[in-house]
Design a protein around this motif. Structure first.
Motif, PDB file in Angstrom:
ATOM      1  N   THR A  37       2.673  -0.445  20.453  1.00 52.18           N
ATOM      2  CA  THR A  37       1.989   0.810  20.186  1.00 52.18           C
ATOM      3  C   THR A  37       2.774   1.936  20.844  1.00 52.18           C
ATOM      4  N   VAL A  38       3.137   2.878  20.035  1.00 50.34           N
ATOM      5  CA  VAL A  38       3.836   4.063  20.525  1.00 50.34           C
ATOM      6  C   VAL A  38       3.235   5.270  19.838  1.00 50.34           C
ATOM      7  N   ASP A  39       3.375   6.378  20.463  1.00 51.46           N
ATOM      8  CA  ASP A  39       2.973   7.636  19.852  1.00 51.46           C
ATOM      9  C   ASP A  39       4.265   8.362  19.520  1.00 51.46           C
ATOM     10  N   PRO A  40       4.824   8.100  18.323  1.00 47.71           N
ATOM     11  CA  PRO A  40       6.129   8.672  18.011  1.00 47.71           C
ATOM     12  C   PRO A  40       6.085  10.191  18.017  1.00 47.71           C
ATOM     13  N   GLU A  41       7.108  10.747  18.584  1.00 45.65           N
ATOM     14  CA  GLU A  41       7.218  12.199  18.567  1.00 45.65           C
ATOM     15  C   GLU A  41       7.962  12.577  17.303  1.00 45.65           C
ATOM     16  N   ILE A  42       7.271  13.269  16.446  1.00 39.35           N
ATOM     17  CA  ILE A  42       7.900  13.672  15.195  1.00 39.35           C
ATOM     18  C   ILE A  42       8.326  15.128  15.306  1.00 39.35           C
ATOM     19  N   ALA A  43       9.288  15.489  14.520  1.00 44.76           N
ATOM     20  CA  ALA A  43       9.742  16.880  14.431  1.00 44.76           C
ATOM     21  C   ALA A  43       9.690  17.265  12.958  1.00 44.76           C
ATOM     22  N   ALA A  81       0.841  -1.199   0.000  1.00 48.96           N
ATOM     23  CA  ALA A  81       0.000   0.000   0.000  1.00 48.96           C
ATOM     24  C   ALA A  81       0.877   1.250   0.000  1.00 48.96           C
ATOM     25  N   HIS A  82       1.950   1.233   0.780  1.00 49.62           N
ATOM     26  CA  HIS A  82       2.861   2.374   0.804  1.00 49.62           C
ATOM     27  C   HIS A  82       3.611   2.487  -0.525  1.00 49.62           C
ATOM     28  N   ARG A  83       4.099   1.375  -1.031  1.00 52.12           N
ATOM     29  CA  ARG A  83       4.835   1.359  -2.297  1.00 52.12           C
ATOM     30  C   ARG A  83       3.976   1.876  -3.439  1.00 52.12           C
ATOM     31  N   ASP A  84       2.707   1.538  -3.444  1.00 51.77           N
ATOM     32  CA  ASP A  84       1.826   1.868  -4.551  1.00 51.77           C
ATOM     33  C   ASP A  84       1.219   3.264  -4.453  1.00 51.77           C
ATOM     34  N   ALA A  85       1.600   4.010  -3.424  1.00 51.17           N
ATOM     35  CA  ALA A  85       1.118   5.382  -3.316  1.00 51.17           C
ATOM     36  C   ALA A  85       1.608   6.161  -4.532  1.00 51.17           C
ATOM     37  N   THR A  86       0.791   7.059  -5.017  1.00 50.21           N
ATOM     38  CA  THR A  86       1.151   7.830  -6.191  1.00 50.21           C
ATOM     39  C   THR A  86       0.556   9.221  -6.074  1.00 50.21           C
ATOM     40  N   GLY A  87       0.918  10.082  -6.970  1.00 52.43           N
ATOM     41  CA  GLY A  87       0.383  11.447  -6.958  1.00 52.43           C
ATOM     42  C   GLY A  87       0.697  12.153  -5.651  1.00 52.43           C
ATOM     43  N   HIS A  88      -0.255  12.895  -5.151  1.00 54.00           N
ATOM     44  CA  HIS A  88      -0.059  13.663  -3.925  1.00 54.00           C
ATOM     45  C   HIS A  88       0.073  12.760  -2.697  1.00 54.00           C
ATOM     46  N   ASP A  89      -0.380  11.531  -2.782  1.00 52.69           N
ATOM     47  CA  ASP A  89      -0.254  10.611  -1.647  1.00 52.69           C
ATOM     48  C   ASP A  89       1.206  10.307  -1.303  1.00 52.69           C
ATOM     49  N   LEU A  90       2.123  10.570  -2.237  1.00 49.89           N
ATOM     50  CA  LEU A  90       3.542  10.348  -1.960  1.00 49.89           C
ATOM     51  C   LEU A  90       4.057  11.294  -0.874  1.00 49.89           C
ATOM     52  N   CYS A  91       3.380  12.398  -0.682  1.00 46.42           N
ATOM     53  CA  CYS A  91       3.875  13.437   0.235  1.00 46.42           C
ATOM     54  C   CYS A  91       3.391  13.279   1.672  1.00 46.42           C
ATOM     55  N   TRP A  92       2.497  12.354   1.935  1.00 46.66           N
ATOM     56  CA  TRP A  92       1.838  12.331   3.229  1.00 46.66           C
ATOM     57  C   TRP A  92       2.575  11.505   4.260  1.00 46.66           C
ATOM     58  N   HIS A  93       2.359  11.874   5.483  1.00 48.52           N
ATOM     59  CA  HIS A  93       2.797  11.165   6.681  1.00 48.52           C
ATOM     60  C   HIS A  93       2.024   9.847   6.713  1.00 48.52           C
ATOM     61  N   HIS A  94       2.707   8.715   6.938  1.00 46.50           N
ATOM     62  CA  HIS A  94       2.063   7.409   6.844  1.00 46.50           C
ATOM     63  C   HIS A  94       2.135   6.621   8.159  1.00 46.50           C
ATOM     64  N   PRO A  95       1.432   7.055   9.196  1.00 44.82           N
ATOM     65  CA  PRO A  95       1.494   6.324  10.470  1.00 44.82           C
ATOM     66  C   PRO A  95       0.904   4.920  10.378  1.00 44.82           C
ATOM     67  N   GLN A  96       0.112   4.634   9.346  1.00 41.41           N
ATOM     68  CA  GLN A  96      -0.440   3.287   9.213  1.00 41.41           C
ATOM     69  C   GLN A  96       0.664   2.249   9.050  1.00 41.41           C
ATOM     70  N   LEU A  97       1.821   2.661   8.549  1.00 48.52           N
ATOM     71  CA  LEU A  97       2.951   1.727   8.483  1.00 48.52           C
ATOM     72  C   LEU A  97       3.410   1.358   9.886  1.00 48.52           C
ATOM     73  N   TRP A  98       3.485   2.331  10.762  1.00 50.64           N
ATOM     74  CA  TRP A  98       3.911   2.071  12.141  1.00 50.64           C
ATOM     75  C   TRP A  98       2.896   1.193  12.861  1.00 50.64           C
ATOM     76  N   GLU A  99       1.626   1.322  12.493  1.00 55.96           N
ATOM     77  CA  GLU A  99       0.577   0.537  13.142  1.00 55.96           C
ATOM     78  C   GLU A  99       0.666  -0.943  12.788  1.00 55.96           C
ATOM     79  N   LEU A 100       1.489  -1.307  11.816  1.00 57.95           N
ATOM     80  CA  LEU A 100       1.698  -2.720  11.491  1.00 57.95           C
ATOM     81  C   LEU A 100       2.542  -3.421  12.548  1.00 57.95           C
ATOM     82  N   LEU A 101       3.251  -2.656  13.340  1.00 62.64           N
ATOM     83  CA  LEU A 101       4.083  -3.235  14.392  1.00 62.64           C
ATOM     84  C   LEU A 101       3.238  -3.574  15.620  1.00 62.64           C
TER      85      LEU A 101
END
Length: 89
Positions: free
Chosen positions: A49-55, A26-46
């Protein structure tokens, strides 16, 4: 961290591999504007459960990074189709 894998049956391991592959695809097949987005659903595969602090960088540096990313796509995938659409938002 991955001790839970030791207790899974072969079938459960296969299910886990398929679930992870689906997330990666799903991440690999992202295209267009979806390439630019933050993808926390990848982290949810683990399993953990953590709430990563992003900068995030300030806007000018962030936009320069976006330009460099797009330029890298020109180098790595010069054959990519051009999708000339504005982001709907």
């Amino acid at each position: 961290m991955d001790d839970d894998l030791e207790t899974l049956s072969r079938e459960q391991l296969l299910d886990e591999v398929k679930r992870l592959r689906a997330g990666i695809r799903a991440h690999r097949d992202a295209t267009g504007h979806d390439l630019c987005w933050h993808h926390p659903q990848l982290w949810e595969l683990l399993p953990e459960t953590v709430d990563p602090e992003i900068a995030v960088p300030p806007w000018p540096k962030f936009l320069r990074g976006c330009v460099r990313y797009r330029e890298s796509l020109d180098r790595q995938r010069p054959d990519a189709e051009i999708m000339d659409q504005e982001f709907p938002g």
